[in-house]
Every structure is written in C-alpha cells, then in structure tokens.
Design an enzyme around this catalytic site. Sequence first.
Site, mmCIF file in Angstrom:
data_model
loop_
_atom_site.group_PDB
_atom_site.id
_atom_site.type_symbol
_atom_site.label_atom_id
_atom_site.label_comp_id
_atom_site.label_asym_id
_atom_site.label_seq_id
_atom_site.Cartn_x
_atom_site.Cartn_y
_atom_site.Cartn_z
ATOM 1 N N GLU A 127 38.153 41.859 35.138
ATOM 2 C CA GLU A 127 39.552 41.395 35.292
ATOM 3 C C GLU A 127 40.512 41.903 34.220
ATOM 4 O OE1 GLU A 127 39.297 37.126 35.535
ATOM 5 O OE2 GLU A 127 38.350 37.181 37.508
ATOM 6 N N ASN A 169 34.675 45.204 37.261
ATOM 7 C CA ASN A 169 34.743 44.151 38.282
ATOM 8 C C ASN A 169 36.119 43.496 38.263
ATOM 9 O OD1 ASN A 169 33.063 42.491 40.164
ATOM 10 N ND2 ASN A 169 33.498 40.821 38.731
ATOM 11 N N HIS A 206 37.448 37.145 46.525
ATOM 12 C CA HIS A 206 37.762 35.729 46.743
ATOM 13 C C HIS A 206 38.968 35.673 47.684
ATOM 14 C CE1 HIS A 206 35.028 34.458 43.616
ATOM 15 N NE2 HIS A 206 35.603 35.263 42.750
ATOM 16 N N GLU A 235 31.574 38.710 44.476
ATOM 17 C CA GLU A 235 31.787 37.254 44.356
ATOM 18 C C GLU A 235 32.391 36.691 45.636
ATOM 19 O OE1 GLU A 235 34.040 36.294 40.806
ATOM 20 O OE2 GLU A 235 32.970 37.780 39.611
ATOM 21 N N ASP A 237 33.787 34.843 48.638
ATOM 22 C CA ASP A 237 33.980 33.553 49.312
ATOM 23 C C ASP A 237 35.265 33.637 50.112
ATOM 24 O OD1 ASP A 237 35.835 33.159 47.175
ATOM 25 O OD2 ASP A 237 34.536 31.717 46.166
#
Length: 302
Positions: A127, A169, A206, A235, A237
């Site tokens: 990030e 990432n 996400h 990750e 979702d």
Amino acid sequence: ASTLGASAAQTGRYFGTAVAASRLGDATYVGILNREFNMVTPENEMKIDATEPSQGRFSYSNADRIVNHARSQGMRVRGHTLAWHSQQPEWMRYMEGSSLRQAMLNHVTQVASYYRGKIYAWDVVNEAFEDGSSGARRNSNLQRTGNDWIEAAFRAARAADSNAKLCYNDYNIDNWSHAKTQAVYRMVQDFKSRGVPIDCVGFQAHFNSGNPVPSNYHTTLQNFANLGVDVQITELDIEGSGSSQAQQYQGVTQACLAVSRCNGITVWGIRDSDSWRASGTPLLFDNYGNKKAAYTSVLNVL
Ligand code: XIL
C-alpha cells in the site's frame, strides 16, 4: 476436483485464505481450512507490530503457529508484510529519516531471513501509493525516508531470501483506467528495466458497491503480467450476497484463470464471521461454515 485448492492445482494454481492464529483452535474453521485451501496468509501475525514489537526484539510465535500448521498440511505460505505504513509498532511510528530507513531494512532482513525457505511469496511492500487521481506515492514516514525506499526494501528482501517471490501488494489497482493502477504499473516497469528484484504484484481485491469488480480486470492482470511479473489476487472479499455476489466472485476467478501468470487467488478469511469487515457477508462460507453460492460459482469455473 471437489475443493478450491485441488481445483486450482489442476491448472498449476493455488487457492488460499488469510488465517488468524487465534482461530486455530476452532474445529469448524480448521476443518474448512484443511479441506479447501493450499495457500495461507497470516492475517496479522507477520506484520511489523507483531514480529518486532520492540526494536531489535523479534517475536515469531503466532506467525510460527500458522506457518507450522500450513506446512504440516502441505500448504504454502504467503508472507504479509515486511514494509507498510500501517500496523507499525509504537517505536517505529514516530521514527523518520535515516534511523527509520535503517530500522526498516533491518526488519526486512531479519524477518525474511528467519523465514527463508518457508515462504512462497512475500508482500515486501504494501500500500505505498495514494488513492485518487494523483498517482503519487502515499505520504508516510517510510516514503519520507526517500523515494527509493521501496526498491531498497526489495533488494534487502532478495538478499535475505533468494527463493521467495517478491511482491508489491496494493488495493484499488484492479481497474486499468485508474491513476493508482497506472502509477503502480509504471513503478513495476521501472523496476524491471533497472533490475530491481520484483517478481510479482499482489492485487488485494477488496470489493464493494462503491468499488466493484472492474469489467477490465483481465486487461489489468494481463498488462502487469506482460511486464514480466507474476500476478496474484491476495486478499479477495466482495460485499453482497446471493447470485450477484456469486457472479462477481466468478468474474474475478475467470480473470485470473485467463492470465497464465496469475498464480492463484487468496480470500481474506474463511467464514463471513471471520472477515475483517465490521459488517456484511463478503466471504465464501457463511457464519456456520456452510458453502455459499459464491463458493459454488468459484468452484464451477476453477
Ligand atoms: C486487516 C486485518 O484483516 C485486520 O484483522 C486488521 O485489524 C487490519 O488489517 N489490507 C491489508 C491487510 O493488506 O493486511 C488488512 O488486514 C486489510 C487491508
């Protein structure tokens, strides 16, 4: 095949999940974990505040519980994460300048060395870019040590573990037309052209109604792969429920399968009740561990 992991393996890929050490005593959780997944990411246990709670004193017990569980089950491990502006221990949070740069590099070296040989891929840096239209680096104490902090972290990681894949990432880099995506793309292109050791890009993925799965996801993944790096969904979702959620999960899965350098998909938790999201039902299993429509939609196309 009848599980996510075994189905993904049929095309040489993996299917992973985030794991919390605190849930390893939950029989339903561990039952699904062992049955369905062949890659594990410690959800918090390898972050800087967990592994170096006071400067120079390293703590690996919770991360080791996850790594040992994974290895005993023949699962691989994605390491997450060596350098990040968030979840820094108190001692690092207010550090700046050359002392912070040194502390960051030492952290990367120590943790990557400790886990040498046990990690499939490291999220070396997490990030580091700003949201919105600027395409700029995120302003953080790490960024203020100099724009070369990211490549310095990657070089330190490579020196410590020459076999782990080294990933950058981030989130909100899924839509090809977004400035943040373009900025990360240019960084990876620059690193590849100058021989900075980067092997992969992790797409957190996400998603929610304000940040839906982009229709150009396949294009994004393929364009990054064309730079000569692997790509991984790290990750995943997706907020929502029922067939709408199922379709979106299926779309992400198909986007990965369409890119030969997309190695695998990791969901950020097992049951909805395991999610880091405060509310909602973003995962593949319901609170009781039952398979949701989203699970079936993924398995059907793997
Ligand atoms: C989250 C964890 O799931 C939570 O348990 C924790 O409180 C905060 O961090 N991007 C990342 C992950 O890279 O490390 C974050 O994990 C979710 C967003």
